[in-house]
Write a protein that holds these residues in place. Structure first.
Motif, PDB file in Angstrom:
ATOM      1  N   SER A 149      22.047  44.029   4.452  1.00  0.00           N
ATOM      2  CA  SER A 149      20.708  44.566   4.699  1.00  0.00           C
ATOM      3  C   SER A 149      20.015  44.910   3.389  1.00  0.00           C
ATOM      4  O   SER A 149      20.640  44.931   2.340  1.00  0.00           O
ATOM      5  N   ALA A 150      18.700  45.161   3.455  1.00  0.00           N
ATOM      6  CA  ALA A 150      17.913  45.471   2.276  1.00  0.00           C
ATOM      7  C   ALA A 150      17.806  46.969   2.084  1.00  0.00           C
ATOM      8  O   ALA A 150      18.058  47.757   2.994  1.00  0.00           O
ATOM      9  N   VAL A 151      17.423  47.354   0.863  1.00  0.00           N
ATOM     10  CA  VAL A 151      17.122  48.760   0.590  1.00  0.00           C
ATOM     11  C   VAL A 151      15.619  48.921   0.721  1.00  0.00           C
ATOM     12  O   VAL A 151      14.851  48.257   0.032  1.00  0.00           O
ATOM     13  N   ILE A 152      15.215  49.783   1.640  1.00  0.00           N
ATOM     14  CA  ILE A 152      13.803  49.977   1.942  1.00  0.00           C
ATOM     15  C   ILE A 152      13.434  51.416   1.594  1.00  0.00           C
ATOM     16  O   ILE A 152      14.089  52.355   2.047  1.00  0.00           O
ATOM     17  N   SER A 153      12.391  51.580   0.825  1.00  0.00           N
ATOM     18  CA  SER A 153      11.944  52.928   0.472  1.00  0.00           C
ATOM     19  C   SER A 153      10.510  53.133   0.934  1.00  0.00           C
ATOM     20  O   SER A 153       9.736  52.172   1.018  1.00  0.00           O
ATOM     21  N   GLN A 154      10.181  54.371   1.252  1.00  0.00           N
ATOM     22  CA  GLN A 154       8.841  54.728   1.658  1.00  0.00           C
ATOM     23  C   GLN A 154       8.376  55.931   0.848  1.00  0.00           C
ATOM     24  O   GLN A 154       9.142  56.866   0.594  1.00  0.00           O
ATOM     25  N   LYS A 155       7.089  55.903   0.501  1.00  0.00           N
ATOM     26  CA  LYS A 155       6.481  57.039  -0.180  1.00  0.00           C
ATOM     27  C   LYS A 155       5.160  57.366   0.478  1.00  0.00           C
ATOM     28  O   LYS A 155       4.404  56.442   0.812  1.00  0.00           O
ATOM     29  N   PRO A 156       4.822  58.636   0.682  1.00  0.00           N
ATOM     30  CA  PRO A 156       5.705  59.782   0.481  1.00  0.00           C
ATOM     31  C   PRO A 156       6.711  59.910   1.617  1.00  0.00           C
ATOM     32  O   PRO A 156       6.574  59.240   2.633  1.00  0.00           O
ATOM     33  N   SER A 157       7.689  60.739   1.442  1.00  0.00           N
ATOM     34  CA  SER A 157       8.650  60.963   2.519  1.00  0.00           C
ATOM     35  C   SER A 157       8.066  61.890   3.585  1.00  0.00           C
ATOM     36  O   SER A 157       8.419  61.815   4.758  1.00  0.00           O
ATOM     37  N   ARG A 158       7.196  62.761   3.157  1.00  0.00           N
ATOM     38  CA  ARG A 158       6.500  63.649   4.084  1.00  0.00           C
ATOM     39  C   ARG A 158       5.221  64.147   3.419  1.00  0.00           C
ATOM     40  O   ARG A 158       5.107  64.133   2.196  1.00  0.00           O
ATOM     41  N   ASP A 159       4.261  64.544   4.259  1.00  0.00           N
ATOM     42  CA  ASP A 159       3.021  65.094   3.727  1.00  0.00           C
ATOM     43  C   ASP A 159       2.351  65.936   4.794  1.00  0.00           C
ATOM     44  O   ASP A 159       2.540  65.698   6.000  1.00  0.00           O
ATOM     45  N   ILE A 160       1.609  66.899   4.329  1.00  0.00           N
ATOM     46  CA  ILE A 160       0.777  67.726   5.205  1.00  0.00           C
ATOM     47  C   ILE A 160      -0.659  67.502   4.770  1.00  0.00           C
ATOM     48  O   ILE A 160      -0.994  67.703   3.597  1.00  0.00           O
ATOM     49  N   CYS A 161      -1.495  67.070   5.690  1.00  0.00           N
ATOM     50  CA  CYS A 161      -2.861  66.677   5.343  1.00  0.00           C
ATOM     51  C   CYS A 161      -3.868  67.430   6.201  1.00  0.00           C
ATOM     52  O   CYS A 161      -3.550  67.910   7.286  1.00  0.00           O
ATOM     53  N   GLN A 162      -5.082  67.472   5.682  1.00  0.00           N
ATOM     54  CA  GLN A 162      -6.168  68.109   6.414  1.00  0.00           C
ATOM     55  C   GLN A 162      -6.875  67.112   7.304  1.00  0.00           C
ATOM     56  O   GLN A 162      -6.970  65.914   6.989  1.00  0.00           O
ATOM     57  N   ARG A 163      -7.361  67.592   8.400  1.00  0.00           N
ATOM     58  CA  ARG A 163      -8.169  66.794   9.322  1.00  0.00           C
ATOM     59  C   ARG A 163      -9.298  66.097   8.577  1.00  0.00           C
ATOM     60  O   ARG A 163      -9.927  66.689   7.697  1.00  0.00           O
ATOM     61  N   GLY A 164      -9.534  64.829   8.889  1.00  0.00           N
ATOM     62  CA  GLY A 164     -10.652  64.088   8.308  1.00  0.00           C
ATOM     63  C   GLY A 164     -10.310  63.337   7.031  1.00  0.00           C
ATOM     64  O   GLY A 164     -11.089  62.501   6.583  1.00  0.00           O
ATOM     65  N   THR A 165      -9.162  63.603   6.460  1.00  0.00           N
ATOM     66  CA  THR A 165      -8.761  62.908   5.242  1.00  0.00           C
ATOM     67  C   THR A 165      -7.952  61.660   5.604  1.00  0.00           C
ATOM     68  O   THR A 165      -7.676  61.385   6.780  1.00  0.00           O
ATOM     69  N   SER A 166      -7.570  60.897   4.576  1.00  0.00           N
ATOM     70  CA  SER A 166      -6.783  59.673   4.769  1.00  0.00           C
ATOM     71  C   SER A 166      -5.520  59.746   3.910  1.00  0.00           C
ATOM     72  O   SER A 166      -5.510  60.378   2.853  1.00  0.00           O
ATOM     73  N   LEU A 167      -4.490  59.085   4.376  1.00  0.00           N
ATOM     74  CA  LEU A 167      -3.223  59.029   3.638  1.00  0.00           C
ATOM     75  C   LEU A 167      -2.732  57.598   3.605  1.00  0.00           C
ATOM     76  O   LEU A 167      -2.719  56.917   4.640  1.00  0.00           O
ATOM     77  N   THR A 168      -2.320  57.144   2.431  1.00  0.00           N
ATOM     78  CA  THR A 168      -1.736  55.813   2.307  1.00  0.00           C
ATOM     79  C   THR A 168      -0.234  55.926   2.108  1.00  0.00           C
ATOM     80  O   THR A 168       0.230  56.640   1.214  1.00  0.00           O
ATOM     81  N   ILE A 169       0.510  55.221   2.936  1.00  0.00           N
ATOM     82  CA  ILE A 169       1.970  55.214   2.896  1.00  0.00           C
ATOM     83  C   ILE A 169       2.427  53.877   2.312  1.00  0.00           C
ATOM     84  O   ILE A 169       1.921  52.820   2.699  1.00  0.00           O
ATOM     85  N   GLN A 170       3.360  53.943   1.395  1.00  0.00           N
ATOM     86  CA  GLN A 170       3.856  52.735   0.750  1.00  0.00           C
ATOM     87  C   GLN A 170       5.250  52.386   1.270  1.00  0.00           C
ATOM     88  O   GLN A 170       6.066  53.273   1.527  1.00  0.00           O
ATOM     89  N   CYS A 171       5.507  51.109   1.377  1.00  0.00           N
ATOM     90  CA  CYS A 171       6.831  50.602   1.770  1.00  0.00           C
ATOM     91  C   CYS A 171       7.249  49.549   0.754  1.00  0.00           C
ATOM     92  O   CYS A 171       6.523  48.559   0.551  1.00  0.00           O
ATOM     93  N   GLN A 172       8.396  49.755   0.154  1.00  0.00           N
ATOM     94  CA  GLN A 172       8.901  48.855  -0.882  1.00  0.00           C
ATOM     95  C   GLN A 172      10.296  48.371  -0.483  1.00  0.00           C
ATOM     96  O   GLN A 172      11.147  49.171  -0.086  1.00  0.00           O
ATOM     97  N   VAL A 173      10.532  47.067  -0.596  1.00  0.00           N
ATOM     98  CA  VAL A 173      11.836  46.478  -0.286  1.00  0.00           C
ATOM     99  C   VAL A 173      12.417  45.900  -1.570  1.00  0.00           C
ATOM    100  O   VAL A 173      11.666  45.399  -2.413  1.00  0.00           O
TER     101      VAL A 173
END
Lengths: 117, 116
Positions: A1-25
């Motif tokens: 299998s591959a090693v898969i990482s995600q960033k961030p691992s967790r986040d707390i955000c305010q209503r109305g904002t946007s968050l981008t999650i990254q996935c790297q293999v």
């Protein structure tokens, strides 16, 4: 299998904002997918991230809310836009078709736990 | 419609006891079948999969599962549970040749607790 990482691992955000999650293999893969796991629930497929073209979205999910990029065979991003508390979930990246092989087995990243206040 | 049913939401077993987690599916043909495990705060780890051939498949961590076409079931078993097996277990079905569409349909999961 591959090693898969995600960033961030967790986040707390305010209503109305946007968050981008990254996935790297750590190796090239044919397929990359994004899932949502709402609290206490199972996994639901959001979309298939297609390299070099627009993502394929499942029913109930739209590009304006969940824009996805996949610039190459090892990387993808999911953006959760204009967030509301209902978007609080774990977002998981999965991959299939390691080294261009069999695509029907998916391997999952560790997930991103998002809380929207 | 395609669906996966895991009838047991929560199971508690004693350490060293045997385990069986149930999974039933509804699908138009023989699907690909998977069991994943999710430890608290973690992603999903593939335990085992069935594509074809021998209906009893062996997986990691001492788990096995048996595909029974007549019962549309793919139950997960382990002869002796360890405390580290406490986690949530998901059964999933996938379309043959459906990798390009994702098409993994998950059950709602069974949470396993292990008593000392």
């Amino acid at each position: 299998s591959a090693v898969i990482s995600q960033k961030p691992s967790r986040d707390i955000c305010q209503r109305g904002t946007s968050l981008t999650i990254q996935c790297q293999v750590d190796s090239q893969v044919t397929m990359m997918f994004w899932y949502r796991q709402q609290p206490g629930q199972s996994l639901t497929l959001i979309a298939t991230a297609n390299q070099g073209s627009e993502a394929t979205y499942e029913s109930g999910f739209v590009i304006d809310k969940f824009p996805i990029s996949r610039p190459n065979l090892t990387f993808s991003t999911l953006t959760v836009s204009n967030m509301s508390p209902e978007d609080s979930s774990i977002y998981l990246c999965s991959v299939g078709g390691l080294a261009g092989g069999f695509t029907d087995t998916q391997y999952f990243g560790p997930g991103t736990r998002l809380t929207v206040l | 419609a395609q669906s996966v049913t895991q009838p047991d939401i929560h199971i508690t077993v004693s350490e060293g006891a045997s385990l069986e987690l149930r999974c039933n599916y509804s699908y138009g043909a023989t699907p690909y079948l998977f069991w994943y495990v999710q430890s608290p705060g973690q992603g999903l780890q593939l335990l085992l999969k069935y594509f074809s051939g021998d209906t009893l498949v062996q997986g990691i961590k001492g788990f096995e599962a048996e595909f029974k076409r007549s019962q549309s079931s793919f139950n997960l078993r382990k002869p002796s549970v360890h405390w580290s097996d406490a986690a949530e277990y998901f059964c999933a079905v996938g379309a043959r040749g459906g990798g390009s569409q994702g098409n993994l349909i998950f059950g709602k999961g069974t949470k396993l607790s292990v008593k000392p």
